[in-house]
Design a protein around this motif. Sequence first.
Motif, PDB file in Angstrom:
ATOM      1  N   UNK A  83       0.813  -1.221   0.000  1.00 12.25           N
ATOM      2  CA  UNK A  83       0.000   0.000   0.000  1.00 12.25           C
ATOM      3  C   UNK A  83       0.846   1.270   0.000  1.00 12.25           C
ATOM      4  N   UNK A  84       2.154   1.118   0.050  1.00  4.45           N
ATOM      5  CA  UNK A  84       3.067   2.263   0.013  1.00  4.45           C
ATOM      6  C   UNK A  84       3.592   2.418  -1.412  1.00  4.45           C
ATOM      7  N   UNK A  85       3.713   3.652  -1.869  1.00  5.34           N
ATOM      8  CA  UNK A  85       4.303   3.940  -3.182  1.00  5.34           C
ATOM      9  C   UNK A  85       5.791   4.181  -3.007  1.00  5.34           C
ATOM     10  N   UNK A  86       6.591   3.406  -3.736  1.00  3.22           N
ATOM     11  CA  UNK A  86       8.045   3.537  -3.663  1.00  3.22           C
ATOM     12  C   UNK A  86       8.591   4.048  -4.991  1.00  3.22           C
ATOM     13  N   UNK A  87       9.631   4.885  -4.907  1.00  2.00           N
ATOM     14  CA  UNK A  87      10.359   5.320  -6.095  1.00  2.00           C
ATOM     15  C   UNK A  87      11.853   5.238  -5.794  1.00  2.00           C
ATOM     16  N   UNK A  88      12.580   4.574  -6.697  1.00  2.00           N
ATOM     17  CA  UNK A  88      14.018   4.371  -6.498  1.00  2.00           C
ATOM     18  C   UNK A  88      14.818   5.061  -7.591  1.00  2.00           C
ATOM     19  N   UNK A  89      15.795   5.855  -7.195  1.00  2.00           N
ATOM     20  CA  UNK A  89      16.604   6.611  -8.156  1.00  2.00           C
ATOM     21  C   UNK A  89      17.755   5.779  -8.694  1.00  2.00           C
ATOM     22  N   UNK A  90      17.891   5.769 -10.003  1.00  2.00           N
ATOM     23  CA  UNK A  90      19.011   5.217 -10.795  1.00  2.00           C
ATOM     24  C   UNK A  90      18.988   3.699 -10.926  1.00  2.00           C
ATOM     25  N   UNK A 135      12.950  18.681  -8.026  1.00  2.00           N
ATOM     26  CA  UNK A 135      11.619  19.103  -7.571  1.00  2.00           C
ATOM     27  C   UNK A 135      10.501  18.771  -8.562  1.00  2.00           C
ATOM     28  N   UNK A 136      10.659  19.017  -9.871  1.00  2.00           N
ATOM     29  CA  UNK A 136       9.554  18.712 -10.790  1.00  2.00           C
ATOM     30  C   UNK A 136       9.108  17.255 -10.746  1.00  2.00           C
ATOM     31  N   UNK A 137      10.063  16.340 -10.632  1.00  2.00           N
ATOM     32  CA  UNK A 137       9.679  14.925 -10.561  1.00  2.00           C
ATOM     33  C   UNK A 137       8.986  14.619  -9.243  1.00  2.00           C
ATOM     34  N   UNK A 138       9.473  15.175  -8.150  1.00  3.09           N
ATOM     35  CA  UNK A 138       8.848  14.912  -6.859  1.00  3.09           C
ATOM     36  C   UNK A 138       7.435  15.484  -6.800  1.00  3.09           C
ATOM     37  N   UNK A 139       7.258  16.664  -7.340  1.00  6.98           N
ATOM     38  CA  UNK A 139       5.922  17.272  -7.360  1.00  6.98           C
ATOM     39  C   UNK A 139       4.968  16.455  -8.218  1.00  6.98           C
ATOM     40  N   UNK A 140       5.410  16.059  -9.399  1.00  4.93           N
ATOM     41  CA  UNK A 140       4.552  15.273 -10.299  1.00  4.93           C
ATOM     42  C   UNK A 140       4.166  13.941  -9.667  1.00  4.93           C
ATOM     43  N   UNK A 141       5.128  13.269  -9.045  1.00  3.22           N
ATOM     44  CA  UNK A 141       4.846  11.972  -8.426  1.00  3.22           C
ATOM     45  C   UNK A 141       3.802  12.098  -7.334  1.00  3.22           C
ATOM     46  N   UNK A 142       3.970  13.092  -6.453  1.00  3.31           N
ATOM     47  CA  UNK A 142       3.028  13.276  -5.346  1.00  3.31           C
ATOM     48  C   UNK A 142       1.647  13.657  -5.872  1.00  3.31           C
ATOM     49  N   UNK A 201       0.343  12.692  -8.641  1.00  6.62           N
ATOM     50  CA  UNK A 201      -0.247  11.457  -9.170  1.00  6.62           C
ATOM     51  C   UNK A 201      -0.727  10.543  -8.050  1.00  6.62           C
ATOM     52  N   UNK A 202       0.036  10.469  -6.962  1.00  2.41           N
ATOM     53  CA  UNK A 202      -0.403   9.654  -5.822  1.00  2.41           C
ATOM     54  C   UNK A 202      -1.683  10.227  -5.230  1.00  2.41           C
ATOM     55  N   UNK A 203      -1.727  11.546  -5.086  1.00  3.39           N
ATOM     56  CA  UNK A 203      -2.917  12.190  -4.523  1.00  3.39           C
ATOM     57  C   UNK A 203      -4.152  11.990  -5.388  1.00  3.39           C
ATOM     58  N   UNK A 204      -3.967  11.975  -6.699  1.00  2.00           N
ATOM     59  CA  UNK A 204      -5.109  11.829  -7.607  1.00  2.00           C
ATOM     60  C   UNK A 204      -5.379  10.379  -7.984  1.00  2.00           C
ATOM     61  N   UNK A 205      -4.624   9.472  -7.356  1.00  2.00           N
ATOM     62  CA  UNK A 205      -4.771   8.036  -7.608  1.00  2.00           C
ATOM     63  C   UNK A 205      -4.505   7.679  -9.078  1.00  2.00           C
TER      64      UNK A 205
END
Length: 358
Positions: A111-118, A257-264, A266-270
Amino acid sequence: MQLKKWLTATAVSLATLYSGQLLADDPLKVGFVYVGPVGDHGWSYEHDLGRKEMEQHFAGKVETTYVENVPEGADAERVITQLAKSGHDVIFTTSFGFMNPTLKASKRFPDVTFEHATGYKRSDNLSTYALRTYEGRYVSGVAAGMTTKTNTIGYIASFPIPEVIRDINSVYMGAKSVNPDIEIKIVWVNTWYDPGKESDAANALMDQGVDVILQHTDSPAPLIAAEKRGVMGIGQASDMSSFAPKSHMFSVRDVWAPHYIRTVEEVMSDSWAPEDYWGGFADDILQIVSINPDLPAELKEAIDSTHKLIKSGEFHPFTGPIKDNQGNEVVPAGHTLTDNELAGVNWYVEGIDATIPN
């Protein structure tokens, strides 16, 4: 009796509604795991700037946590697990060596959204994200190739992973495109952040005749060492101009920042879905910043024109034909490496007189 049932049902409904409203108003909890300190003035520093900008963008709707100086391996797994257990909705893990611990955590906490860099491993609730750092490295190579007087440039490398190997190749190809006599010397320090080791590596390279220093490590120590000895250098991950005002040619800055904002968002809007995201010059998530005004006009023009060619898509550094340093064709003529292929580069290009450590 019916009135009592109605009042009880109404009370339960109101309580449920109120509880749901409270939950809806609770801020989204977002966690970050950094391999270095937030004060490294490089990789982790820029991720933390992105975290702060993202938190500010959502104005109270997001609450962030970060853990710095997390070693790659078992310690990372413990930290990621603790963040997931403590109610974080989204977790960003920001170093290649966090890949397997993040994958394990994604399976334990669906139920947690994970994002891994590289990295390159994904799951139903795990995305990967990376920068096209090779674009900035090619520009850096062009600048280094035009600047060197000894025809010898130096690269301080962290770990022999595809990202670092790919970027060494890109620097060399950029330098070779403007200087056919170029030679690159590589020192592996096996760390992302250790100012002492980074400084020692820079000095060792300069002792071998290197007069332009490039780095795939996160502190400004190599630039500071270069400044002391009158050698030029290029900043890594963040704007490092203030640490070596004379020696600093420019920095290749990561803008997260742009990637972090976009990801959040998308999570908020499901609407979030796992993907392999690569950001580069084209979307300004990778930038050339603080070009030294004292550089020759011809050099500044070359930096600008190379940047524009890559940003527009007119030129891609990894378009064939390309041979490795064993004489094997690794990129056929007319073919441009795909992102999956770029993520697996494990060879040096023709002309690099070195072997990749195991």
